[in-house]
Design a protein around this motif. Structure first.
Motif, short mmCIF file in Angstrom:
data_model
loop_
_atom_site.label_atom_id
_atom_site.label_comp_id
_atom_site.label_asym_id
_atom_site.label_seq_id
_atom_site.Cartn_x
_atom_site.Cartn_y
_atom_site.Cartn_z
N ALA A 1 -8.32 8.09 3.63
CA ALA A 1 -7.30 7.86 4.65
C ALA A 1 -7.87 7.11 5.85
O ALA A 1 -7.23 6.19 6.39
CB ALA A 1 -6.70 9.20 5.09
N MET A 2 -9.06 7.47 6.26
CA MET A 2 -9.69 6.80 7.40
C MET A 2 -9.98 5.34 7.09
O MET A 2 -9.77 4.47 7.93
CB MET A 2 -10.97 7.54 7.78
N ARG A 3 -10.44 5.05 5.87
CA ARG A 3 -10.72 3.66 5.52
C ARG A 3 -9.44 2.87 5.38
O ARG A 3 -9.37 1.69 5.78
CB ARG A 3 -11.51 3.62 4.20
N LEU A 4 -8.38 3.47 4.80
CA LEU A 4 -7.11 2.77 4.61
C LEU A 4 -6.40 2.50 5.94
O LEU A 4 -5.60 1.56 6.04
CB LEU A 4 -6.20 3.58 3.69
N ALA A 5 -6.69 3.30 6.95
CA ALA A 5 -6.05 3.12 8.26
C ALA A 5 -6.69 2.01 9.06
O ALA A 5 -6.13 1.58 10.08
CB ALA A 5 -6.11 4.44 9.04
N GLN A 6 -7.85 1.51 8.62
CA GLN A 6 -8.54 0.46 9.34
C GLN A 6 -7.96 -0.91 8.99
O GLN A 6 -7.28 -1.06 7.96
CB GLN A 6 -10.04 0.50 9.00
N PRO A 7 -8.21 -1.92 9.81
CA PRO A 7 -7.73 -3.27 9.48
C PRO A 7 -8.33 -3.77 8.17
O PRO A 7 -9.47 -3.47 7.84
CB PRO A 7 -8.23 -4.11 10.67
N ASP A 8 -7.54 -4.53 7.43
CA ASP A 8 -7.96 -5.13 6.15
C ASP A 8 -8.56 -4.08 5.22
O ASP A 8 -9.72 -4.18 4.81
CB ASP A 8 -8.97 -6.25 6.40
N LEU B 1 -2.26 15.84 -1.17
CA LEU B 1 -3.22 14.87 -0.63
C LEU B 1 -2.74 13.44 -0.85
O LEU B 1 -2.96 12.57 0.00
CB LEU B 1 -4.59 15.08 -1.26
N PHE B 2 -2.10 13.18 -1.98
CA PHE B 2 -1.56 11.84 -2.22
C PHE B 2 -0.58 11.45 -1.12
O PHE B 2 -0.66 10.35 -0.56
CB PHE B 2 -0.88 11.78 -3.59
N ARG B 3 0.32 12.35 -0.80
CA ARG B 3 1.32 12.04 0.23
C ARG B 3 0.67 11.89 1.59
O ARG B 3 1.07 11.03 2.40
CB ARG B 3 2.39 13.13 0.25
N ASP C 1 0.56 8.35 3.85
CA ASP C 1 1.01 8.24 5.24
C ASP C 1 0.08 7.34 6.06
O ASP C 1 0.53 6.66 6.99
CB ASP C 1 1.07 9.64 5.88
N ALA C 2 -1.20 7.34 5.70
CA ALA C 2 -2.17 6.50 6.41
C ALA C 2 -2.27 5.11 5.80
O ALA C 2 -2.89 4.22 6.39
CB ALA C 2 -3.54 7.18 6.40
N ASP C 3 -1.68 4.91 4.63
CA ASP C 3 -1.83 3.67 3.85
C ASP C 3 -0.72 2.69 4.23
O ASP C 3 0.18 2.42 3.43
CB ASP C 3 -1.79 4.02 2.36
N LYS C 4 -0.79 2.15 5.41
CA LYS C 4 0.28 1.26 5.89
C LYS C 4 0.34 -0.05 5.11
O LYS C 4 1.40 -0.67 5.01
CB LYS C 4 0.06 0.95 7.38
N ALA C 5 -0.76 -0.48 4.51
CA ALA C 5 -0.79 -1.74 3.77
C ALA C 5 -0.43 -1.56 2.30
O ALA C 5 -0.39 -2.54 1.55
CB ALA C 5 -2.17 -2.39 3.89
N GLY C 6 -0.18 -0.34 1.87
CA GLY C 6 0.19 -0.10 0.46
C GLY C 6 -0.93 -0.40 -0.51
O GLY C 6 -0.69 -1.00 -1.57
N ARG C 7 -2.13 0.04 -0.22
CA ARG C 7 -3.29 -0.30 -1.04
C ARG C 7 -3.78 0.86 -1.90
O ARG C 7 -4.75 0.71 -2.64
CB ARG C 7 -4.43 -0.76 -0.12
N SER D 1 -8.89 19.98 9.28
CA SER D 1 -9.59 19.11 10.22
C SER D 1 -8.64 18.23 11.02
O SER D 1 -9.04 17.61 11.97
CB SER D 1 -10.58 18.21 9.48
N ARG D 2 -7.39 18.14 10.58
CA ARG D 2 -6.36 17.33 11.25
C ARG D 2 -6.60 15.84 11.16
O ARG D 2 -5.97 15.06 11.86
CB ARG D 2 -6.19 17.76 12.71
N ILE D 3 -7.55 15.41 10.30
CA ILE D 3 -7.68 13.97 10.05
C ILE D 3 -6.50 13.50 9.22
O ILE D 3 -5.93 12.43 9.44
CB ILE D 3 -9.02 13.69 9.33
N LEU D 4 -6.10 14.34 8.23
CA LEU D 4 -4.90 14.05 7.45
C LEU D 4 -3.73 14.79 8.07
O LEU D 4 -3.84 15.96 8.45
CB LEU D 4 -5.09 14.53 6.00
N ARG D 5 -2.59 14.12 8.14
CA ARG D 5 -1.38 14.78 8.63
C ARG D 5 -0.73 15.56 7.49
O ARG D 5 -0.56 15.03 6.40
CB ARG D 5 -0.41 13.74 9.18
N ARG D 6 -0.38 16.79 7.76
CA ARG D 6 0.25 17.61 6.74
C ARG D 6 1.61 17.00 6.36
O ARG D 6 2.48 16.84 7.21
CB ARG D 6 0.45 19.05 7.26
N PRO D 7 1.80 16.66 5.06
CA PRO D 7 3.08 16.04 4.67
C PRO D 7 4.21 17.05 4.69
O PRO D 7 3.99 18.26 4.51
CB PRO D 7 2.81 15.55 3.25
#
Length: 496
Positions: free
Chosen positions: A294-301, A329-331, A335-341, A489-495
């Motif tokens: 999630a952290m990597r997918l939330a970054q640019p590119d 976890l998928f959901r 949520d962090a995968d704004k680019a659909g990757r 840890s609150r890094i992931l938002r609870r779906p």
């Protein structure tokens, strides 16, 4: 017992136990080839065969699955594993055979007919040592799948010498060769492991002997150096003269310290991805792995992340523990995968039957190839004993490995999509992504289908979120009432 390699572990870092050179390395896909190759490698042993596994079923057939009824027994090795080990020990008087198996799994032997008699023959043989590993906290398991022969040749990966494992890469429908010892057919099964030769085999031999002693076995000396190698004949290795990293997991027990290298390595390699991550794994239930993605997918590119997994877990208990966590976890990652990757896929054979994915393989940017026993679940990060090996093109002397890693990735994608490697590669280039190529691949033969999460009830969500059956540490076993679980840890938002 104290860990004799503490200084080397510190030198390698928190995510790697040891680096060692391999003269040759090769990934074997699916157990039909693996069992055949291991038969030849064990026949070539001259000093010691060390087998470490989650499970061993002495009734399975190794090799091509045939019996040679019309030939003298003394001339031809039997096909059944239990008889083969005894035959080998009798024929090669200088070879000792050591087998280390998870102690809880021994209960299964009572219900496996002739296996009880095979184990008795093993126990009584002067050159066969059979040890049940209980050197772990309650609720943890011994999950590694390692073979070391003569400290010259080793195997590390996901394939056990057990039932329900044999299959070819065709994954044919109702293949009569894919049969349990009792006669019943089982479904398609996908797996992989890595063959290793050279210094890295000696290092894994050192580790295997330490594990043997931790389980209560008598100390063993290293094998004497020899020129002849047990490397299986006919295998043209994908990698030559390459440095291999080794990472482990084990929970604290007695004087053996907790080791969480595999977890740290997952986080490190996910963060490093620039273009893509291709992974095959049995589960997607690890909080730390999901957070890193999630952290990597939330970054640019962000990189493309493609996971190939079974449609559902094997058994109702695993389905309750793992499938619900995968949905949650998928959901959360989406949520962090704004680019659909980010996408998860399930493989099916030409008849549309789900193929069970048991392999634990990760490829990052065609620069990192990782194979081992560790699943993407919490148990593999901190509870169970695990061992992964990896090749990293960024390490000294490994710059030549990228092309072979790319060929392996395309070969696996082609296998799952029922396409030739060149055709699949063209499709990836045409669509600019693996997911785009998979979507465009024919759906008439073997195929991959997207994971579509089902709706869950409140009780299922609570069970999955609490990690009740997949804790991160032994002391958290069934202690869901005093911890935060998947989203603590609150890094992931609870779906929702």
């Amino acid at each position: 017992m104290d860990n004799p390699d503490a200084k080397e572990e510190q030198a390698a870092g928190p995510s790697v136990w040891r680096y060692a050179r391999a003269a040759r390395a090769h990934v074997v896909v699916d157990a039909a080839d693996y069992f055949q190759l291991m038969r030849g490698a064990m026949l070539a042993a001259r000093q010691r065969i060390l087998l470490i596994g989650w499970d061993f079923d002495t009734r399975i057939l190794i090799g091509d699955g045939r019996r040679w009824w019309n030939l003298p027994r003394k001339r031809v090795a039997p096909a059944r594993l239990g008889a083969f080990v005894v035959w080998l020990a009798n024929r090669h008087k200088r070879v000792e055979i050591k087998v280390l198996k998870w102690n809880f799994g021994a209960v299964k032997a009572v219900f496996r007919g002739t296996m009880v008699f095979d184990l008795l023959r093993w126990w009584r043989h002067p050159r066969i040592g059979f040890k049940l590993d209980g050197a772990h906290p309650l609720g943890c398991s011994h999950h590694q799948k390692i073979v070391v022969i003569d400290d010259r040749f080793a195997v590390c990966g996901g394939i056990d010498m057990a039932g329900d494992r044999w299959d070819t890469s065709e994954h044919l429908e109702n293949d009569p060769r894919r049969r349990r010892p009792g006669g019943k057919l089982y479904g398609p099964w996908h797996d992989c492991t890595m063959l290793l030769e050279g210094e890295v085999a000696r290092v894994l031999g050192d580790y295997g002997r330490t594990r043997w002693e931790q389980a209560g076995g008598k100390p063993m000396a290293a094998c004497e150096p020899q020129e002849k190698t047990p490397w299986p004949e006919g295998i043209a290795a994908e990698f030559h003269d390459v440095e291999v990293g080794i990472a482990r997991t084990r929970s604290q027990y007695g004087n053996a310290a907790e080791v969480r290298e595999i977890e740290a390595l997952f986080v490190e390699q996910i963060a490093r991805a620039r273009r893509f991550i291709y992974a095959e794994n049995q589960y997607f239930a690890s909080r730390k792995v999901a957070e890193a993605m999630a952290m990597r997918l939330a970054q640019p590119d962000p990189p493309e992340i493609v996971l190939v997994m079974p449609e559902s877990s094997d058994g109702w208990l695993e389905q309750a523990a793992m499938d619900g966590a995968r949905i949650r976890l998928f959901r959360a990652v989406k949520d962090a995968d704004k680019a659909g990757r980010f996408s998860i896929w399930h493989p099916y054979n030409a008849a549309g039957t789900p193929i069970y994915v048991h392999s634990k393989l990760t490829i990052v940017d065609d620069e990192i190839l990782r194979v081992g026993s560790a699943n993407m679940n919490n148990r593999s990060m901190g509870l169970d004993s695990e061992c992964d090996v990896f090749i990293d093109c960024a390490r000294p002397g490994n710059g030549h490995c990228g092309e072979a890693i790319e060929r392996l990735r395309l070969r696996l994608l082609g296998e799952h999509c029922g396409m030739a490697v060149d055709a699949l590669a063209d499709l990836v280039r045409q669509h600019g992504s693996m997911a785009g190529a998979i979507d465009a691949a024919p759906q008439t033969g073997k195929r991959l289908r997207r994971f579509v999460p089902r709706e869950m009830g409140d009780a299922e969500k609570a069970l999955a979120d609490a990690e009740v059956l997949d804790p991160e540490r032994p002391e958290e076993m069934l202690a869901f009432y005093r911890r935060g679980g998947l989203f603590k840890s609150r890094i992931l938002r609870r779906p929702r």
